[in-house]
Design an enzyme around this catalytic site. Sequence first.
Site, PDB file in Angstrom:
ATOM      1  N   TYR A 117       0.862  -1.184   0.000  1.00  0.00           N
ATOM      2  CA  TYR A 117       0.000   0.000   0.000  1.00  0.00           C
ATOM      3  C   TYR A 117       0.897   1.232   0.000  1.00  0.00           C
ATOM      4  O   TYR A 117       1.710   1.430   0.908  1.00  0.00           O
ATOM      5  CB  TYR A 117      -0.909   0.012   1.234  1.00  0.00           C
ATOM      6  CG  TYR A 117      -1.868   1.187   1.210  1.00  0.00           C
ATOM      7  CD1 TYR A 117      -3.120   1.056   0.623  1.00  0.00           C
ATOM      8  CD2 TYR A 117      -1.505   2.429   1.730  1.00  0.00           C
ATOM      9  CE1 TYR A 117      -3.986   2.127   0.563  1.00  0.00           C
ATOM     10  CE2 TYR A 117      -2.370   3.511   1.667  1.00  0.00           C
ATOM     11  CZ  TYR A 117      -3.613   3.352   1.075  1.00  0.00           C
ATOM     12  OH  TYR A 117      -4.475   4.426   1.005  1.00  0.00           O
ATOM     13  N   GLN A 174     -10.789   0.571   0.895  1.00  0.00           N
ATOM     14  CA  GLN A 174     -11.204  -0.264  -0.238  1.00  0.00           C
ATOM     15  C   GLN A 174     -10.018  -0.992  -0.874  1.00  0.00           C
ATOM     16  O   GLN A 174     -10.142  -2.133  -1.330  1.00  0.00           O
ATOM     17  CB  GLN A 174     -11.964   0.558  -1.283  1.00  0.00           C
ATOM     18  CG  GLN A 174     -11.215   1.717  -1.906  1.00  0.00           C
ATOM     19  CD  GLN A 174     -11.340   3.009  -1.119  1.00  0.00           C
ATOM     20  OE1 GLN A 174     -11.633   3.001   0.072  1.00  0.00           O
ATOM     21  NE2 GLN A 174     -11.118   4.141  -1.791  1.00  0.00           N
ATOM     22  N   ASN A 197      -2.957   6.294   6.674  1.00  0.00           N
ATOM     23  CA  ASN A 197      -3.626   7.069   7.717  1.00  0.00           C
ATOM     24  C   ASN A 197      -4.382   6.131   8.664  1.00  0.00           C
ATOM     25  O   ASN A 197      -4.308   4.911   8.551  1.00  0.00           O
ATOM     26  CB  ASN A 197      -4.551   8.121   7.100  1.00  0.00           C
ATOM     27  CG  ASN A 197      -5.656   7.491   6.251  1.00  0.00           C
ATOM     28  OD1 ASN A 197      -6.042   6.332   6.432  1.00  0.00           O
ATOM     29  ND2 ASN A 197      -6.174   8.258   5.310  1.00  0.00           N
ATOM     30  N   GLN A 241       8.380  15.095  10.650  1.00  0.00           N
ATOM     31  CA  GLN A 241       7.381  14.043  10.869  1.00  0.00           C
ATOM     32  C   GLN A 241       5.983  14.617  11.046  1.00  0.00           C
ATOM     33  O   GLN A 241       4.986  13.995  10.658  1.00  0.00           O
ATOM     34  CB  GLN A 241       7.766  13.197  12.092  1.00  0.00           C
ATOM     35  CG  GLN A 241       9.134  12.529  11.982  1.00  0.00           C
ATOM     36  CD  GLN A 241       9.277  11.641  10.753  1.00  0.00           C
ATOM     37  OE1 GLN A 241       8.298  11.164  10.186  1.00  0.00           O
ATOM     38  NE2 GLN A 241      10.513  11.428  10.310  1.00  0.00           N
ATOM     39  N   HIS A 244       3.502  14.832   7.964  1.00  0.00           N
ATOM     40  CA  HIS A 244       2.919  13.656   7.311  1.00  0.00           C
ATOM     41  C   HIS A 244       1.394  13.698   7.303  1.00  0.00           C
ATOM     42  O   HIS A 244       0.762  13.263   6.339  1.00  0.00           O
ATOM     43  CB  HIS A 244       3.388  12.374   7.996  1.00  0.00           C
ATOM     44  CG  HIS A 244       4.690  11.864   7.465  1.00  0.00           C
ATOM     45  ND1 HIS A 244       4.853  11.437   6.167  1.00  0.00           N
ATOM     46  CD2 HIS A 244       5.913  11.717   8.058  1.00  0.00           C
ATOM     47  CE1 HIS A 244       6.107  11.043   5.981  1.00  0.00           C
ATOM     48  NE2 HIS A 244       6.771  11.208   7.106  1.00  0.00           N
ATOM     49  N   GLU A 309       7.255   5.554  17.156  1.00  0.00           N
ATOM     50  CA  GLU A 309       7.652   5.054  15.838  1.00  0.00           C
ATOM     51  C   GLU A 309       9.087   5.482  15.512  1.00  0.00           C
ATOM     52  O   GLU A 309       9.925   4.669  15.127  1.00  0.00           O
ATOM     53  CB  GLU A 309       6.683   5.580  14.789  1.00  0.00           C
ATOM     54  CG  GLU A 309       7.017   5.172  13.373  1.00  0.00           C
ATOM     55  CD  GLU A 309       6.146   5.895  12.350  1.00  0.00           C
ATOM     56  OE1 GLU A 309       6.094   5.424  11.202  1.00  0.00           O
ATOM     57  OE2 GLU A 309       5.533   6.935  12.693  1.00  0.00           O
ATOM     58  N   HIS A 310       9.368   6.782  15.633  1.00  0.00           N
ATOM     59  CA  HIS A 310      10.713   7.321  15.429  1.00  0.00           C
ATOM     60  C   HIS A 310      11.213   7.868  16.767  1.00  0.00           C
ATOM     61  O   HIS A 310      10.484   8.582  17.450  1.00  0.00           O
ATOM     62  CB  HIS A 310      10.715   8.494  14.441  1.00  0.00           C
ATOM     63  CG  HIS A 310      10.103   8.199  13.111  1.00  0.00           C
ATOM     64  ND1 HIS A 310       8.738   8.247  12.893  1.00  0.00           N
ATOM     65  CD2 HIS A 310      10.669   7.871  11.918  1.00  0.00           C
ATOM     66  CE1 HIS A 310       8.490   7.947  11.634  1.00  0.00           C
ATOM     67  NE2 HIS A 310       9.632   7.720  11.018  1.00  0.00           N
ATOM     68  N   ASP A 342      13.994   8.024   6.537  1.00  0.00           N
ATOM     69  CA  ASP A 342      12.791   7.958   5.707  1.00  0.00           C
ATOM     70  C   ASP A 342      13.123   7.643   4.257  1.00  0.00           C
ATOM     71  O   ASP A 342      12.289   7.078   3.537  1.00  0.00           O
ATOM     72  CB  ASP A 342      12.039   9.291   5.759  1.00  0.00           C
ATOM     73  CG  ASP A 342      11.291   9.496   7.065  1.00  0.00           C
ATOM     74  OD1 ASP A 342      11.088   8.508   7.783  1.00  0.00           O
ATOM     75  OD2 ASP A 342      10.920  10.651   7.359  1.00  0.00           O
ATOM     76  N   GLU A 396      -0.872 -35.361  29.858  1.00  0.00           N
ATOM     77  CA  GLU A 396      -1.808 -34.442  29.206  1.00  0.00           C
ATOM     78  C   GLU A 396      -3.062 -35.146  28.713  1.00  0.00           C
ATOM     79  O   GLU A 396      -3.912 -34.529  28.067  1.00  0.00           O
ATOM     80  CB  GLU A 396      -1.101 -33.730  28.039  1.00  0.00           C
ATOM     81  CG  GLU A 396       0.016 -32.803  28.515  1.00  0.00           C
ATOM     82  CD  GLU A 396       0.718 -32.084  27.374  1.00  0.00           C
ATOM     83  OE1 GLU A 396       0.420 -32.400  26.197  1.00  0.00           O
ATOM     84  OE2 GLU A 396       1.547 -31.194  27.665  1.00  0.00           O
ATOM     85  N   HIS A 401      -1.317 -39.641  21.117  1.00  0.00           N
ATOM     86  CA  HIS A 401       0.077 -39.209  21.083  1.00  0.00           C
ATOM     87  C   HIS A 401       0.982 -40.313  21.674  1.00  0.00           C
ATOM     88  O   HIS A 401       2.011 -40.661  21.096  1.00  0.00           O
ATOM     89  CB  HIS A 401       0.260 -37.928  21.913  1.00  0.00           C
ATOM     90  CG  HIS A 401      -0.153 -36.680  21.208  1.00  0.00           C
ATOM     91  ND1 HIS A 401      -1.440 -36.427  20.823  1.00  0.00           N
ATOM     92  CD2 HIS A 401       0.578 -35.588  20.830  1.00  0.00           C
ATOM     93  CE1 HIS A 401      -1.506 -35.245  20.236  1.00  0.00           C
ATOM     94  NE2 HIS A 401      -0.291 -34.715  20.225  1.00  0.00           N
TER      95      HIS A 401
END
Length: 409
Positions: A117, A174, A197, A241, A244, A309-310, A342, A396, A401
């Site tokens: 994306y 979408q 976003n 930043q 953005h 994030e940064h 970046d 168990e 098994h």
Amino acid sequence: MLRIISLSEAQGFVTRKIVRLAQAEQTVAPILEAVHARGDEALLEYARKFDGFEGASLTVSTAGSRVSAEFQGAIEIAARNIREYAELQLPREVWVEFPDGRRLGTIVRPLESMGAYIPAGRYPLPSTLLMTVIPAQVAGVRRIVIVCPKPSPELFIAAKFLGVDAIAQIGGAQAIAALAYGTRSIPRVDKIFGPGNRYVAAAKQLVSPDCAIDLNAGPTEAAILAERGNPRWIAADLLAQAEHAPDAGSFLVTTKPSLARAVQQEIATQLAALPPSNPAHRSIVKSSAILLAPSLNAAVDFVNRFAPEHLSLFNSEREILRRISSAGTIFLGPWSAQPLGDYSSGSNHVLPTAAWAHTRGGLSTADFVKCINVQSISAAGFARLAPAAQSLACAEGLAAHENAVEVRR
């Protein structure tokens, strides 16, 4: 004006981000359902409604675009550095022979397909195409699908440079739905990559039970931890930043009121020089702040809770780095300007936001492969391992098994 507040007031920023993401999920859920149910018909409706799409075909060829020689050179430098580091990050096959009859290993296999994306809020981001496609190519992913609502000549050139022949002109929730569920014109992929976003981030979260996603990447966050430094440089990184998106968050965390005031003034000066349409004018007021900490320990603790994030460490960076446990990517020292990460340093700019850095770092080639464990047991090894396996199976209550071991004895 960028606010100066105490560290104790900062929790509200994190809380509001979580609430905004939940609200965005409610908005995008009907879009995802419509594309899942009606395919291209719904996809075209939303492309025309939200992106101003007017064509008949959602897919466009990357051939024929021209850009400046300077931009072409920049693409080549960035791509070379990204590929160089991506190759170092690729997991390697490993085999180990143990003396008790076990042979254990890990084989590495690429994903069959991926979707990238590429955001295009004010401008499409060719850098994101490089950051998502190059690691996929290094990993050996065979089918790569690119989506972008408004591809530019620069994006087409970057795609063509990487050998990508076409881009689907769709965006938003979408586009995420199309990649996750597939339509007649957009094939389903194994995993979706790329930032966006809050609506794109919410859509990725909602489709994740049906299609793997890389991470929560958006809206942008930046934090700078500094007790001293050049206010112009600090302000410039924060604004880089902040531009953005209107809901991007940029924060200076400091123990020094004098530095806080100097950066606050420098932000005002540099912000005034940006075009009025630049999103930083909103995000600096709406979702950013300078945070005054009572001590360096408190500042570091906040950064680790926030998991930005940064993160830039302007001074004592090596010492403080040892104490940082959560961040998407870290810039050490004043010369490590955030925009270099970046674009051109080679480190990936698709990074975790909304506290996802508590559990993972940024995108790497490892995200595009599967590390599959393999084991081989010799007859002697079976004889050594069987009693322990049977004992655990009985404890168990798993009789089949236990029997699968017993029939071999």
